[in-house]
Design a protein around this motif. Structure first.
Motif, PDB file in Angstrom:
ATOM      1  N   PRO A   1      53.017  58.278  68.276  1.00 41.18           N
ATOM      2  CA  PRO A   1      53.526  57.032  68.859  1.00 41.18           C
ATOM      3  C   PRO A   1      53.045  55.794  68.109  1.00 41.18           C
ATOM      4  N   TYR A   2      52.053  55.953  67.258  1.00 43.63           N
ATOM      5  CA  TYR A   2      51.546  54.824  66.476  1.00 43.63           C
ATOM      6  C   TYR A   2      52.289  54.731  65.150  1.00 43.63           C
ATOM      7  N   PRO A   3      52.493  53.505  64.651  1.00 46.23           N
ATOM      8  CA  PRO A   3      51.879  52.240  65.085  1.00 46.23           C
ATOM      9  C   PRO A   3      52.674  51.454  66.128  1.00 46.23           C
ATOM     10  N   LEU A   4      53.907  51.878  66.471  1.00 50.48           N
ATOM     11  CA  LEU A   4      54.753  51.063  67.353  1.00 50.48           C
ATOM     12  C   LEU A   4      54.389  51.204  68.831  1.00 50.48           C
ATOM     13  N   VAL A   5      53.910  52.362  69.234  1.00 52.96           N
ATOM     14  CA  VAL A   5      53.492  52.655  70.609  1.00 52.96           C
ATOM     15  C   VAL A   5      54.576  52.278  71.625  1.00 52.96           C
ATOM     16  N   PRO A   6      55.682  53.016  71.646  1.00 51.59           N
ATOM     17  CA  PRO A   6      56.744  52.719  72.622  1.00 51.59           C
ATOM     18  C   PRO A   6      56.285  52.999  74.049  1.00 51.59           C
ATOM     19  N   LYS A   7      56.919  52.351  74.997  1.00 54.53           N
ATOM     20  CA  LYS A   7      56.589  52.547  76.407  1.00 54.53           C
ATOM     21  C   LYS A   7      56.901  53.982  76.818  1.00 54.53           C
ATOM     22  N   ARG A   8      56.031  54.560  77.625  1.00 52.12           N
ATOM     23  CA  ARG A   8      56.251  55.936  78.108  1.00 52.12           C
ATOM     24  C   ARG A   8      57.141  55.876  79.349  1.00 52.12           C
ATOM     25  N   SER A   9      58.432  55.781  79.069  1.00 46.20           N
ATOM     26  CA  SER A   9      59.426  55.580  80.125  1.00 46.20           C
ATOM     27  C   SER A   9      59.977  56.885  80.691  1.00 46.20           C
ATOM     28  N   VAL A  10      59.647  58.019  80.059  1.00 41.44           N
ATOM     29  CA  VAL A  10      60.068  59.331  80.560  1.00 41.44           C
ATOM     30  C   VAL A  10      58.908  59.914  81.361  1.00 41.44           C
ATOM     31  N   ASP A  11      59.140  60.164  82.632  1.00 44.94           N
ATOM     32  CA  ASP A  11      58.048  60.667  83.473  1.00 44.94           C
ATOM     33  C   ASP A  11      57.755  62.138  83.218  1.00 44.94           C
ATOM     34  N   LEU A  12      58.795  62.952  83.160  1.00 43.10           N
ATOM     35  CA  LEU A  12      58.650  64.398  83.011  1.00 43.10           C
ATOM     36  C   LEU A  12      59.628  64.885  81.949  1.00 43.10           C
ATOM     37  N   TYR A  13      59.163  65.801  81.094  1.00 43.89           N
ATOM     38  CA  TYR A  13      59.995  66.294  79.988  1.00 43.89           C
ATOM     39  C   TYR A  13      59.776  67.790  79.862  1.00 43.89           C
ATOM     40  N   GLN A  14      60.862  68.509  79.603  1.00 41.59           N
ATOM     41  CA  GLN A  14      60.768  69.953  79.446  1.00 41.59           C
ATOM     42  C   GLN A  14      61.957  70.454  78.641  1.00 41.59           C
TER      43      GLN A  14
ATOM     44  N   ALA B   1      60.869  64.367  68.849  1.00 45.51           N
ATOM     45  CA  ALA B   1      59.712  63.508  68.592  1.00 45.51           C
ATOM     46  C   ALA B   1      59.828  62.177  69.326  1.00 45.51           C
ATOM     47  N   GLU B   2      60.999  61.552  69.268  1.00 49.96           N
ATOM     48  CA  GLU B   2      61.166  60.249  69.915  1.00 49.96           C
ATOM     49  C   GLU B   2      61.054  60.357  71.431  1.00 49.96           C
ATOM     50  N   THR B   3      61.533  61.470  71.984  1.00 46.58           N
ATOM     51  CA  THR B   3      61.410  61.664  73.430  1.00 46.58           C
ATOM     52  C   THR B   3      59.965  61.963  73.813  1.00 46.58           C
ATOM     53  N   MET B   4      59.293  62.783  72.999  1.00 46.11           N
ATOM     54  CA  MET B   4      57.919  63.171  73.319  1.00 46.11           C
ATOM     55  C   MET B   4      56.980  61.974  73.306  1.00 46.11           C
ATOM     56  N   LYS B   5      57.142  61.080  72.345  1.00 42.20           N
ATOM     57  CA  LYS B   5      56.226  59.935  72.270  1.00 42.20           C
ATOM     58  C   LYS B   5      56.518  58.892  73.351  1.00 42.20           C
ATOM     59  N   ARG B   6      57.590  59.112  74.111  1.00 44.46           N
ATOM     60  CA  ARG B   6      57.920  58.239  75.245  1.00 44.46           C
ATOM     61  C   ARG B   6      57.706  58.936  76.587  1.00 44.46           C
ATOM     62  N   SER B   7      57.130  60.146  76.553  1.00 47.97           N
ATOM     63  CA  SER B   7      56.967  60.945  77.771  1.00 47.97           C
ATOM     64  C   SER B   7      55.534  60.888  78.284  1.00 47.97           C
ATOM     65  N   ARG B   8      55.418  60.849  79.602  1.00 44.70           N
ATOM     66  CA  ARG B   8      54.086  60.891  80.219  1.00 44.70           C
ATOM     67  C   ARG B   8      53.594  62.328  80.323  1.00 44.70           C
ATOM     68  N   TYR B   9      54.428  63.213  80.859  1.00 41.80           N
ATOM     69  CA  TYR B   9      54.028  64.607  81.060  1.00 41.80           C
ATOM     70  C   TYR B   9      55.086  65.540  80.468  1.00 41.80           C
ATOM     71  N   PHE B  10      54.597  66.626  79.880  1.00 45.01           N
ATOM     72  CA  PHE B  10      55.487  67.647  79.325  1.00 45.01           C
ATOM     73  C   PHE B  10      55.040  69.006  79.847  1.00 45.01           C
ATOM     74  N   PHE B  11      55.995  69.865  80.200  1.00 43.85           N
ATOM     75  CA  PHE B  11      55.681  71.196  80.710  1.00 43.85           C
ATOM     76  C   PHE B  11      55.760  72.236  79.591  1.00 43.85           C
ATOM     77  N   ALA B  12      54.729  73.053  79.478  1.00 45.08           N
ATOM     78  CA  ALA B  12      54.737  74.167  78.520  1.00 45.08           C
ATOM     79  C   ALA B  12      53.897  75.300  79.090  1.00 45.08           C
ATOM     80  N   TYR B  13      54.378  76.514  78.884  1.00 47.02           N
ATOM     81  CA  TYR B  13      53.710  77.681  79.462  1.00 47.02           C
ATOM     82  C   TYR B  13      53.480  78.752  78.401  1.00 47.02           C
ATOM     83  N   ARG B  14      52.504  79.593  78.681  1.00 43.48           N
ATOM     84  CA  ARG B  14      52.278  80.763  77.839  1.00 43.48           C
ATOM     85  C   ARG B  14      53.589  81.534  77.704  1.00 43.48           C
ATOM     86  N   PRO B  15      53.964  81.944  76.478  1.00 43.97           N
ATOM     87  CA  PRO B  15      55.190  82.737  76.336  1.00 43.97           C
ATOM     88  C   PRO B  15      55.190  83.981  77.217  1.00 43.97           C
TER      89      PRO B  15
END
Length: 387
Positions: free
Chosen positions: A183-196, A240-254
């Motif tokens: 997210p650096y150097p621009l540091v966009p706002k984390r406007s996406v609450d949940l991402y998966q 990448a652009e969505t991830m750097k704007r996301s607060r939380y991301f869900f990921a699980y063991r395969p």
């Protein structure tokens, strides 16, 4: 589609020359985007030439060839109907990233490469112990072609693979383009609450949908899955652009919901992508010891139940711990820039092959460190304000 041959080798001739066999002109699904990004970083730092054969036109003759190869002909190995290319230059190293062992067969369409390359190494992105028998012939092909080193993402079947290929086999983690994901150097706002995206939990997904509907949270998720990508780079940029704007991301063991992975409990590429973008990763830690090798800091993954019926309460509890979340986010961002960029994977490959890094690789590492220092300074200041 790119040209069949793209040069990135140093013009001065004072660095190692690496030939990369790429399948970017043959197949591109969502999971291929990361391996083509890996290859691209090698080109950007003046390290590799990329040879990328194209799919043959389906003439009557080629359609027959394709049916024969798909049915298990040609020594029992399936090949795609791709063009045959001949390598005429000399290289210090040959490298190929195979998403699956079955892709190993495709290098049979590349002629002259083994005598032109002093050493040969490859990286196998996905293979599980349960698949040892069905993939044995592909590993035998690596031995027949004289590969010197094999890297694997899942180490559970390491000994079985080593006994077949007859060369050193070791773990190598996935990575990200640190400059793309940071997210650096621009540091966009984390406007996406949940991402998966990718494999998910039906229960947790339903809970997130309910939070979006009732609480107004912004939840982004997959609606299409195993489909061709017209442009792998556009997909990688979108992630990448969505991830750097996301607060939380869900990921699980395969192993949670992929049957053939349950025995091994390996890593997933989702961890690298979420952490690279500075999202807070919610889910489960795999049992593979390599997880701690890649992410040796607290809260790289904050564990939640696979079936998180109480997701609303989980998110509320985490939101009430701003210092913990800010610390986790800082570690994710900074450590990615210092350890998880693809250039560090290339450096490891070169080191094992007894080859030096290029000057452009050193410049990239220095630039990553400067960006990491900036992120650490700003995130630390933000943490102090919270305190």
């Amino acid at each position: 589609m790119i040209a069949p041959f793209v040069s990135g080798s140093p013009l001065s001739g004072d660095g190692p020359r690496v030939l990369v066999f790429s399948e970017r002109n043959v197949i591109a699904r969502k999971w291929h985007a990361l391996q083509y990004e890996f290859e691209d970083v090698g080109t950007e730092v003046g390290l590799v030439d990329v040879v990328a054969p194209r799919v043959l036109e389906r003439s009557p003759v080629n359609r027959v060839f394709y049916r024969i190869s798909r049915s298990g002909g040609r020594d029992g190995i399936r090949e795609k109907s791709i063009e045959e290319l001949t390598i005429t230059d000399d290289y210090d190293l040959f490298f190929a990233f195979f998403a699956f062992p079955s892709d190993i067969a495709h290098i049979q369409r590349l002629k002259g490469w083994r005598r032109r390359c002093k050493k040969a190494v490859c990286f196998i992105g996905e293979h599980y112990t349960a698949e040892n028998d069905q993939n044995r012939r592909y590993f035998e092909l690596l031995r027949e072609l004289g590969f010197d080193h094999v890297y694997i993402f899942n180490t559970a079947p390491k000994e079985a693979i080593a006994s077949i290929v007859g060369c050193p086999v070791e773990f190598m983690g996935h990575g990200v383009d640190g400059f793309r994901f940071s997210p650096y150097p621009l540091v966009p706002k984390r406007s996406v609450d949940l991402y998966q995206f990718g494999r998910n939990s039906d229960v947790t997904h339903a809970a997130a949908l309910d939070m979006a509907k009732r609480d107004g949270l912004f939840y982004i998720y997959d609606t299409i899955f195993n489909v061709p990508l017209e442009d792998y780079l556009a997909h990688r940029n979108l992630v990448a652009e969505t991830m750097k704007r996301s607060r939380y991301f869900f990921a699980y063991r395969p192993g949670e919901n992929l049957g053939r992975a349950q025995q091994d409990d390996p890593l997933s590429s989702r961890y690298f992508e979420a952490i690279g973008g500075g999202a807070i990763l919610l889910g489960s830690r795999p049992g593979a010891k390599e997880y701690d090798e890649c992410f040796p800091w607290p809260d790289a993954t904050i564990e939640i139940p696979f079936e998180a019926h109480d997701l609303r309460e989980i998110i509320a509890d985490l939101d009430a711990q701003p210092e913990r979340i800010a610390t986790a986010r800082m570690n994710n961002i900074v450590q990615t820039l210092r350890t998880l960029d693809w250039v560090y994977r290339w450096a490891r490959i070169l080191d094992r092959a007894g080859l030096p890094v290029t000057e452009a690789m050193r410049h990239r590492m220095a630039a990553l460190e400067r960006l990491a220092d900036m992120a650490e300074e700003r995130e630390t200041a933000a943490l102090e304000r919270l305190g």
